[in-house]
Design an enzyme around this catalytic site. Structure first.
Site, PDB file in Angstrom:
ATOM      1  N   CYS A  49      -3.450  10.896   1.975  1.00 28.30           N
ATOM      2  CA  CYS A  49      -2.826   9.622   1.585  1.00 28.30           C
ATOM      3  C   CYS A  49      -1.469   9.845   0.942  1.00 28.30           C
ATOM      4  CB  CYS A  49      -3.745   8.913   0.606  1.00 28.30           C
ATOM      5  SG  CYS A  49      -5.459   8.939   1.124  1.00 28.30           S
ATOM      6  N   LYS A  55       0.826  -1.209   0.000  1.00 26.83           N
ATOM      7  CA  LYS A  55       0.000   0.000   0.000  1.00 26.83           C
ATOM      8  C   LYS A  55       0.870   1.273   0.000  1.00 26.83           C
ATOM      9  CE  LYS A  55      -2.946   3.099   0.441  1.00 26.83           C
ATOM     10  NZ  LYS A  55      -4.312   3.416   0.673  1.00 26.83           N
TER      11      LYS A  55
HETATM   12  N1  SAJ Z   1      -2.666  15.016  -8.481  1.00 29.88           N
HETATM   13  C1  SAJ Z   1      -1.952  15.795  -9.372  1.00 29.88           C
HETATM   14  N2  SAJ Z   1      -1.751  15.317 -10.640  1.00 29.88           N
HETATM   15  C2  SAJ Z   1      -2.243  14.123 -11.047  1.00 29.88           C
HETATM   16  C3  SAJ Z   1      -2.962  13.330 -10.133  1.00 29.88           C
HETATM   17  C4  SAJ Z   1      -3.170  13.801  -8.854  1.00 29.88           C
HETATM   18  O1  SAJ Z   1      -1.496  16.884  -9.050  1.00 29.88           O
HETATM   19  O2  SAJ Z   1      -2.048  13.784 -12.222  1.00 29.88           O
HETATM   20  C5  SAJ Z   1      -2.878  15.491  -7.104  1.00 29.88           C
HETATM   21  C6  SAJ Z   1      -4.344  15.695  -6.750  1.00 29.88           C
HETATM   22  O3  SAJ Z   1      -4.807  16.931  -7.186  1.00 29.88           O
HETATM   23  C7  SAJ Z   1      -4.289  15.563  -5.238  1.00 29.88           C
HETATM   24  C8  SAJ Z   1      -3.203  14.522  -5.016  1.00 29.88           C
HETATM   25  O4  SAJ Z   1      -2.427  14.500  -6.207  1.00 29.88           O
HETATM   26  O5  SAJ Z   1      -3.897  16.773  -4.626  1.00 29.88           O
HETATM   27  C9  SAJ Z   1      -3.713  13.127  -4.726  1.00 29.88           C
HETATM   28  O6  SAJ Z   1      -4.849  12.834  -5.529  1.00 29.88           O
HETATM   29  P1  SAJ Z   1      -5.098  11.404  -6.190  1.00 29.88           P
HETATM   30  O7  SAJ Z   1      -6.378  11.491  -6.920  1.00 29.88           O
HETATM   31  O8  SAJ Z   1      -3.919  10.975  -6.948  1.00 29.88           O
HETATM   32  O9  SAJ Z   1      -5.188  10.394  -4.972  1.00 29.88           O
HETATM   33  P2  SAJ Z   1      -5.942  10.396  -3.559  1.00 29.88           P
HETATM   34  O10 SAJ Z   1      -4.987  10.899  -2.530  1.00 29.88           O
HETATM   35  O11 SAJ Z   1      -7.269  11.039  -3.612  1.00 29.88           O
HETATM   36  O12 SAJ Z   1      -6.140   8.793  -3.365  1.00 29.88           O
HETATM   37  C10 SAJ Z   1      -4.969   7.981  -3.360  1.00 29.88           C
HETATM   38  C11 SAJ Z   1      -5.184   6.810  -4.332  1.00 29.88           C
HETATM   39  N3  SAJ Z   1      -3.910   6.113  -4.545  1.00 29.88           N
HETATM   40  C12 SAJ Z   1      -3.435   5.861  -5.783  1.00 29.88           C
HETATM   41  O13 SAJ Z   1      -3.983   6.214  -6.795  1.00 29.88           O
HETATM   42  C13 SAJ Z   1      -2.176   5.082  -5.864  1.00 29.88           C
HETATM   43  C14 SAJ Z   1      -6.243   5.855  -3.778  1.00 29.88           C
HETATM   44  O14 SAJ Z   1      -6.357   4.707  -4.602  1.00 29.88           O
HETATM   45  C15 SAJ Z   1      -5.895   5.448  -2.351  1.00 29.88           C
HETATM   46  O15 SAJ Z   1      -6.863   4.584  -1.802  1.00 29.88           O
HETATM   47  C16 SAJ Z   1      -5.835   6.707  -1.513  1.00 29.88           C
HETATM   48  O16 SAJ Z   1      -4.774   7.515  -2.032  1.00 29.88           O
HETATM   49  C17 SAJ Z   1      -5.560   6.335  -0.082  1.00 29.88           C
HETATM   50  O17 SAJ Z   1      -6.513   6.387   0.730  1.00 29.88           O
HETATM   51  O18 SAJ Z   1      -4.450   5.921   0.241  1.00 29.88           O
END
Ligand code: SAJ
Length: 414
Positions: free
Chosen positions: A273, A219
């Site tokens: 996360c 994870k």
């Molecule tokens: N972000 C970017 N650019 C991107 C993708 C995301 O700047 O291309 C930013 C988002 O705006 C945000 C942050 O990253 O600020 C995180 O967003 P996210 O959508 O990537 O992920 P989370 O934090 O909402 O959820 C993540 C997920 N993990 C992965 O995709 C590996 C989710 O599956 C997990 O369950 C969750 O963390 C968790 O609870 O750990």
């Protein structure tokens, strides 16, 4: 194993949807939270979280009589721990804080019976599931036995204890809870198998069994992988600014290559996360996790970089009005945890570089900031800073943006 009653410890972003889903599958579910307001809200059939369709699910789960919330746990067949695992600062390092896991475990100790299944869903540093087993061993020697000496090994357990890290994406939680593949790490073989049989009753994705430490690391690795990839996009955005290039165009074209898939730059990385979990790897292997740390640093720097950009633009005006769109850490949610948008807005507020207006359509109010409507922000601002790509912002009439300085951190107006 016959499962009727389930106690879910923690009714947050993971615990509440999980509790609801299990209730709709016919289990009797008791959801536990330390926050009395949350308990009351749920028992009234309402929600404290913005997540598509969760309100409908909570209502039907509560109305069916299968879901109840309470401050105190009761005896059950399965206990699911879904509490936060934040970090704390120790000697200037960010280290995991297991305070909530410890508290939840201690709460269930007196209720445990033979053949209970205990599942840790919270994202946790390597070794946490065994740490739970040790707490149980210390207090319930009637149910669990360890080998003597320093090496941890369970010789006999009348309990099944497993880690099954949550993997759901905020915004798509209900779908991903059912469809995602799951990794289950048992403290022994039977624990993994019993947990898998239970998850099979509500998960459509594939289930893979391993040991608890591998599941914990898996994870952390998933979220670090994403953090590192986002940091590359964020670094590219700064480099492209320096070179006078449109980073969105560069990434779009580079991604036409069959083996390139660069993520999107933004104002930084937020949420509870991805901005947190890599620190659990860094704290356990500080000298070897150079790339993981660097990615955290790159992503953590981005809000300051955006603020400096706003400051420079504001200098052109006598008394600028700066309109910020979005406070949440990402699109279409109301979650402000570790949000880069909040960090940027705070910097603007504390620096007095101009009058600040904020629109966050997913919040009715904020304790820290005064909120304005979208029309007010668009009508009054000289500088518009797009911080979260909420669906409302895609609908903005571009005519309204002419003659304004635009800082689009998400590339929706690229
Ligand atoms: N972000 C970017 N650019 C991107 C993708 C995301 O700047 O291309 C930013 C988002 O705006 C945000 C942050 O990253 O600020 C995180 O967003 P996210 O959508 O990537 O992920 P989370 O934090 O909402 O959820 C993540 C997920 N993990 C992965 O995709 C590996 C989710 O599956 C997990 O369950 C969750 O963390 C968790 O609870 O750990």
């Amino acid at each position: 194993m016959n499962i009727n009653k389930i106690c879910v410890m923690g009714l947050g972003y993971i615990g509440l949807p999980t509790a609801c889903l299990l209730a709709t599958k016919g289990y009797k579910v008791l959801g536990i939270d330390i926050n009395e307001t949350i308990v009351k809200t749920i028992n009234n059939g309402n929600v404290h979280i913005v997540e598509p369709d969760l309100d409908i699910l909570v209502k039907s789960a509560v109305n069916s009589g299968n879901l109840k919330a309470s401050l105190e746990p009761e005896e059950a067949d399965v206990f699911i721990i879904a509490v936060p695992t934040p970090f704390k600062i120790h000697n200037e390092n960010k280290i995991p804080d297991l305070i909530y896991i410890k508290a939840a475990t201690n709460k269930i100790v007196p209720l445990l019976k033979r053949e209970n299944l205990i599942i840790l869903e919270s994202t946790s540093p390597v070794g946490t599931t065994e740490y739970i087993a040790k707490i149980l061993y210390e207090k319930r020697k009637d149910l669990i036995r360890l080998t003597r000496g320093n090496r941890f090994a369970i010789t006999e357990s009348k309990l099944y204890i497993s880690h099954c890290p949550e993997r759901v994406l905020p915004g798509k939680i209900l779908k991903e809870l059912i469809d995602n593949n799951r990794v289950i790490g048992g403290i022994n073989k039977e624990s993994g198998q019993i947990a898998r049989d239970f998850y099979k009753t509500f998960v459509n994705g594939e289930i893979f069994i391993t040991d608890s430490k591998t599941a914990e690391m898996c994870k952390l690795v998933e979220n670090s992988y994403r953090d590192i990839n986002i940091s590359f996009a964020n670094e590219l955005s700064i480099i492209c600014d320096e070179l006078g290039l449109n980073v969105w165009k560069v990434i779009e074209l580079a991604n036409k290559h069959p083996r390139v898939n660069i993520l999107q730059p933004g104002p930084g990385v937020g949420g509870h996360c991805i901005a947190v979990d890599p620190w659990f790897i860094i704290s356990s292997s500080p000298n070897s996790s150079r790339l993981v740390r660097l990615a955290r640093e790159v992503n953590d720097y981005k809000p300051l970089y955006i603020f400096e950009k706003i400051k420079k633009k504001a200098e052109r005006f006598k008394s600028p009005v700066i309109g910020c769109l979005g406070l949440a850490y990402k699109n279409d949610i109301n979650d402000l945890r570790e949000s880069p948008a909040v960090k940027i807005v705070r910097m603007i507020k504390d620096s007095n570089i101009g009058k600040l207006l904020i629109c966050e359509p997913n919040l009715d109010r904020s304790n820290e900031f005064e909120l304005s409507t979208l029309d007010e922000v668009l009508g009054q601002s000289d500088i518009i800073v797009l911080l979260a790509n909420h669906r409302e912002f895609y609908k903005i009439d571009k005519e309204l943006l002419i003659e304004k300085v635009i800082i689009d951190t998400r590339g929706i107006w690229k």
